[in-house]
Design a protein around this motif. Structure first.
Motif, PDB file in Angstrom:
ATOM      1  N   LEU A 206       0.743  -1.272  -0.094  1.00 40.81           N
ATOM      2  CA  LEU A 206       0.020   0.193  -0.029  1.00 40.81           C
ATOM      3  C   LEU A 206       0.713   1.317   0.005  1.00 40.81           C
ATOM      4  O   LEU A 206       0.569   2.351  -0.563  1.00 40.81           O
ATOM      5  N   ASP A 207       1.917   1.345   0.658  1.00 41.24           N
ATOM      6  CA  ASP A 207       2.726   2.547   0.898  1.00 41.24           C
ATOM      7  C   ASP A 207       2.995   3.120  -0.637  1.00 41.24           C
ATOM      8  O   ASP A 207       3.595   2.702  -1.451  1.00 41.24           O
ATOM      9  N   THR A 208       2.719   4.334  -0.425  1.00 40.38           N
ATOM     10  CA  THR A 208       2.736   5.367  -1.549  1.00 40.38           C
ATOM     11  C   THR A 208       3.549   6.581  -1.122  1.00 40.38           C
ATOM     12  O   THR A 208       2.683   7.300  -0.364  1.00 40.38           O
ATOM     13  N   LEU A 209       4.519   7.310  -1.791  1.00 42.36           N
ATOM     14  CA  LEU A 209       4.920   8.503  -1.807  1.00 42.36           C
ATOM     15  C   LEU A 209       4.020   9.600  -2.344  1.00 42.36           C
ATOM     16  O   LEU A 209       3.558   9.362  -3.474  1.00 42.36           O
ATOM     17  N   GLY A 210       3.665  10.710  -1.822  1.00 48.09           N
ATOM     18  CA  GLY A 210       2.936  11.792  -2.411  1.00 48.09           C
ATOM     19  C   GLY A 210       3.567  13.085  -2.212  1.00 48.09           C
ATOM     20  O   GLY A 210       4.439  13.386  -1.094  1.00 48.09           O
ATOM     21  N   THR A 211       2.812  14.256  -2.799  1.00 45.05           N
ATOM     22  CA  THR A 211       3.440  15.523  -2.761  1.00 45.05           C
ATOM     23  C   THR A 211       2.211  16.610  -2.366  1.00 45.05           C
ATOM     24  O   THR A 211       1.059  16.321  -2.509  1.00 45.05           O
ATOM     25  N   PHE A 212       2.930  17.625  -1.615  1.00 41.50           N
ATOM     26  CA  PHE A 212       1.989  18.771  -1.078  1.00 41.50           C
ATOM     27  C   PHE A 212       2.358  19.959  -1.772  1.00 41.50           C
ATOM     28  O   PHE A 212       3.670  20.098  -1.952  1.00 41.50           O
ATOM     29  N   ALA A 213       1.456  20.851  -2.108  1.00 40.59           N
ATOM     30  CA  ALA A 213       1.814  22.213  -2.671  1.00 40.59           C
ATOM     31  C   ALA A 213       0.532  22.934  -2.568  1.00 40.59           C
ATOM     32  O   ALA A 213      -0.234  22.489  -2.279  1.00 40.59           O
ATOM     33  N   ARG A 214       0.724  24.423  -2.592  1.00 37.04           N
ATOM     34  CA  ARG A 214      -0.390  25.230  -2.573  1.00 37.04           C
ATOM     35  C   ARG A 214      -1.265  25.446  -4.059  1.00 37.04           C
ATOM     36  O   ARG A 214      -2.089  25.901  -4.035  1.00 37.04           O
ATOM     37  N   ASP A 215      -0.492  24.791  -5.051  1.00 36.98           N
ATOM     38  CA  ASP A 215      -1.328  24.686  -6.191  1.00 36.98           C
ATOM     39  C   ASP A 215      -0.941  23.355  -6.773  1.00 36.98           C
ATOM     40  O   ASP A 215       0.212  22.537  -6.673  1.00 36.98           O
ATOM     41  N   LEU A 216      -1.774  23.208  -7.895  1.00 37.74           N
ATOM     42  CA  LEU A 216      -1.666  21.724  -8.568  1.00 37.74           C
ATOM     43  C   LEU A 216      -0.321  21.623  -9.061  1.00 37.74           C
ATOM     44  O   LEU A 216       0.470  20.531  -9.332  1.00 37.74           O
ATOM     45  N   GLU A 217       0.445  22.778  -9.929  1.00 43.07           N
ATOM     46  CA  GLU A 217       1.553  22.572 -10.691  1.00 43.07           C
ATOM     47  C   GLU A 217       2.681  22.281  -9.763  1.00 43.07           C
ATOM     48  O   GLU A 217       3.588  21.432 -10.193  1.00 43.07           O
ATOM     49  N   GLY A 218       2.558  22.954  -8.587  1.00 46.43           N
ATOM     50  CA  GLY A 218       3.762  22.590  -7.720  1.00 46.43           C
ATOM     51  C   GLY A 218       3.769  21.368  -7.298  1.00 46.43           C
ATOM     52  O   GLY A 218       4.820  20.433  -7.263  1.00 46.43           O
ATOM     53  N   ALA A 219       2.737  20.594  -7.024  1.00 44.33           N
ATOM     54  CA  ALA A 219       2.657  19.318  -6.507  1.00 44.33           C
ATOM     55  C   ALA A 219       2.979  18.180  -7.813  1.00 44.33           C
ATOM     56  O   ALA A 219       3.846  17.385  -7.534  1.00 44.33           O
ATOM     57  N   ALA A 220       2.456  18.502  -8.855  1.00 40.23           N
ATOM     58  CA  ALA A 220       2.919  17.865 -10.213  1.00 40.23           C
ATOM     59  C   ALA A 220       4.553  17.839 -10.422  1.00 40.23           C
ATOM     60  O   ALA A 220       5.184  17.071 -10.891  1.00 40.23           O
ATOM     61  N   LEU A 221       5.111  19.224 -10.258  1.00 38.39           N
ATOM     62  CA  LEU A 221       6.284  19.298 -10.592  1.00 38.39           C
ATOM     63  C   LEU A 221       7.294  18.536  -9.537  1.00 38.39           C
ATOM     64  O   LEU A 221       8.301  17.967 -10.080  1.00 38.39           O
ATOM     65  N   LEU A 222       6.786  18.317  -8.292  1.00 39.16           N
ATOM     66  CA  LEU A 222       7.764  17.631  -7.248  1.00 39.16           C
ATOM     67  C   LEU A 222       7.371  16.062  -7.583  1.00 39.16           C
ATOM     68  O   LEU A 222       8.379  15.582  -7.704  1.00 39.16           O
ATOM     69  N   ALA A 223       6.453  15.808  -8.002  1.00 40.93           N
ATOM     70  CA  ALA A 223       6.213  14.350  -8.394  1.00 40.93           C
ATOM     71  C   ALA A 223       7.165  13.968  -9.387  1.00 40.93           C
ATOM     72  O   ALA A 223       7.547  12.933  -9.690  1.00 40.93           O
ATOM     73  N   GLU A 224       6.999  15.050 -10.618  1.00 40.60           N
ATOM     74  CA  GLU A 224       7.750  14.525 -11.627  1.00 40.60           C
ATOM     75  C   GLU A 224       9.157  14.285 -11.508  1.00 40.60           C
ATOM     76  O   GLU A 224      10.063  13.593 -11.891  1.00 40.60           O
ATOM     77  N   GLY A 225       9.821  15.196 -10.512  1.00 37.94           N
ATOM     78  CA  GLY A 225      11.190  14.911 -10.031  1.00 37.94           C
ATOM     79  C   GLY A 225      11.578  13.883  -9.395  1.00 37.94           C
ATOM     80  O   GLY A 225      12.706  13.326  -9.148  1.00 37.94           O
ATOM     81  N   LEU A 226      10.579  13.010  -8.625  1.00 39.62           N
ATOM     82  CA  LEU A 226      10.868  12.064  -7.802  1.00 39.62           C
ATOM     83  C   LEU A 226      10.512  10.672  -8.633  1.00 39.62           C
ATOM     84  O   LEU A 226      11.032   9.557  -8.243  1.00 39.62           O
ATOM     85  N   GLN A 227       9.550  10.588  -9.471  1.00 38.31           N
ATOM     86  CA  GLN A 227       9.378   9.307 -10.379  1.00 38.31           C
ATOM     87  C   GLN A 227      10.474   8.477 -10.748  1.00 38.31           C
ATOM     88  O   GLN A 227      11.668   9.230 -11.041  1.00 38.31           O
ATOM     89  N   GLY A 228      10.263   7.397 -10.985  1.00 38.45           N
ATOM     90  CA  GLY A 228      11.436   6.704 -11.827  1.00 38.45           C
ATOM     91  C   GLY A 228      11.697   5.210 -11.059  1.00 38.45           C
ATOM     92  O   GLY A 228      11.168   5.021  -9.944  1.00 38.45           O
TER      93      GLY A 228
END
Length: 466
Positions: A206-228
């Motif tokens: 079940l464990d999954t890392l996720g991201t927080f930001a005050r806007d959608l683009e920030g959360a997406a940017l951070l996840a993009e840098g973590l994926q792989g």
């Protein structure tokens, strides 16, 4: 006039750093000043060393002056849940048993952040071993209310403007729920998109890392840098990277269709949640008109009764994981463990192998059962939490509207689009098909743009702290 860096959208902050309009040290000082002002009340950080933050910022500025290429996250402060290993900071997992623990190496996610030029800002409070016993963190919108759990410090730090970005983990609802309670964006990507090596294991399934930001683009940017892919995490796969940030700026190829799902836990929804989602579904009809086949763009879809089994299956998997991975804490230091965690270990130990395997089977069966739904609809629309953050710091709220999607490994995002009867945030959760994170983010961005911008209930809410 001086720029208040804590109020800049994340992508704009990134661009100013990349262009040299802001230095990493200027950005760090801005967020440190915000921490000095509000951290004594919010208590989001388990570890924050201002001089270490400044030292990292100076190194990043020297890197820039050298003329070498900049990483995609150059100079952006990122706060990390205190279950994610950092070699230069303690990682204490929210338990007295691990007090003073200092890992020998970074988690893979942290290594990727450093390689991308991020500034590791500090470690945020987690509940005890990322379960239900809360830490000291309070909700920035109302200090008498819970910020949620277990990634409570990460959500509160971002909501209070103390960090532009943060990383958390979710095993039931620990990214989506605190983001909803704190009035920010939380993004839990598809299971396996972000590697977990060096992160406290509660339940591998079940464990999954996720991201927080005050806007959608920030959360997406951070996840993009973590994926792989990561060889140390067998649930990741060697796939091409997803352009998550650009998906937020794309127009859908056709008008999105939403499936409003009440789900098997709808009886736990508060009255203001029920009312707010009825209004939202109606607003979507007015905004979107009709879909490509002449029908409305938001249909109410009732899940088969079998999906109620998914709630119990998630809980069984989680309890078995807790028994397996936390049993040694109980056996050696039981006197230091909370009653709720001791009970979870005992419940996990009481489950049979057959019950565990059956729970895993339910995940695959129910995920397959949603395939036809996602052939028609771009996203499931459902609450992120039963209601407003409870006015009780001894609890963290219920993951009633998150656990099923976590079991199925589906990507989910919560948007701070609604408000409850007391003016507290109500999160709108969108859920997508596994592996289609881009489609989900594109749909979420469309929803944000489509709602009336000047309606206070449909814009990102500011934390009430001065």
């Amino acid at each position: 006039m001086m720029t208040d860096v804590t109020r800049l959208p994340v992508v704009e902050l990134r661009d100013r750093l990349a262009a040299g309009a802001l230095s990493a040290l200027e950005v760090a000082e801005g967020f440190l000043a915000r921490c000095e002002a509000v951290e004594p009340e919010v208590r989001a950080f388990a570890f924050l060393d201002p001089e270490h933050v400044r030292a990292q910022a100076r190194r990043l500025d020297e890197h820039r002056k050298s003329g070498r290429p900049l990483g995609r996250l150059h100079g952006l402060p990122v706060a990390l849940k205190d279950t994610i290993d950092t070699a230069d900071m303690p990682t204490e997992n929210g338990t007295a048993v691990d007090k003073g623990r200092r890992p020998e190496e970074d988690a893979v996610a942290v290594s990727r952040l450093r390689q991308a030029g991020a500034l590791i800002f500090g470690k945020t409070v987690t509940t005890e071993l990322a379960y239900f016993a809360p830490g000291p963190t309070r909700n920035p919108h109302d200090l008498e209310r819970t910020p949620g759990g277990s990634s409570q410090g990460s959500a509160a730090a971002v909501a209070a403007g103390m960090a532009p970005l943060a990383v958390g983990t979710q095993t039931a609802g620990s990214v989506i729920r605190p983001a909803a309670f704190c009035g920010i964006v939380g993004f839990k990507p598809s299971f396996g998109l972000i590697p977990r090596s060096g992160v406290l294991t509660q339940c591998r399934e079940l464990d999954t890392l996720g991201t927080f930001a005050r806007d959608l683009e920030g959360a997406a940017l951070l996840a993009e840098g973590l994926q792989g892919h990561d060889e140390g995490d067998p649930d990741t796969r060697p796939l091409a990277a997803l352009p998550l940030l650009s998906a937020c700026g794309e127009m859908p190829p056709y008008q999105p269709l939403f499936a409003f799902v009440r789900g098997p836990t709808w009886d736990q929804a508060a009255a203001d949640t029920v009312e707010a989602f009825a209004e939202l579904a109606g607003a979507l009809g007015e905004i979107g008109g009709t879909g490509p086949d002449g029908e409305g763009i938001c249909d109410e879809v009732e899940l088969p009764e079998e999906f109620a089994e998914g709630i119990e299956a998630q809980l069984r998997l989680q309890h078995v994981g807790i028994a397996r991975n936390y049993g040694h804490y109980l056996d050696r230091h039981g006197e230091l463990m909370s009653p709720v965690l001791r009970q979870a270990v005992e419940q996990g130990r009481a489950l049979s192998a057959i019950e565990f395997l059956n729970a895993k089977d339910w995940a695959a069966v129910l995920r397959d059962g949603l395939d036809r739904l996602f052939e028609r609809y771009d996203a499931i629309l459902t609450p992120a939490a039963p209601g407003e953050a409870p006015r009780d710091l001894a609890i963290t709220g219920k993951p009633a509207f998150n656990a099923l999607w976590t079991l199925l490994g589906l990507p989910a995002v919560t948007l701070p689009l609604l408000a409850g009867e007391n003016g507290m945030p109500l999160g709108v959760q969108l859920v997508g098909r596994k592996g289609e994170d881009e489609r989900l983010l594109r749909t979420a961005a469309w929803l944000q743009r489509s709602l009336t911008a000047d309606d206070a209930s449909t814009t990102t809410r500011e934390a009430k702290l001065a």
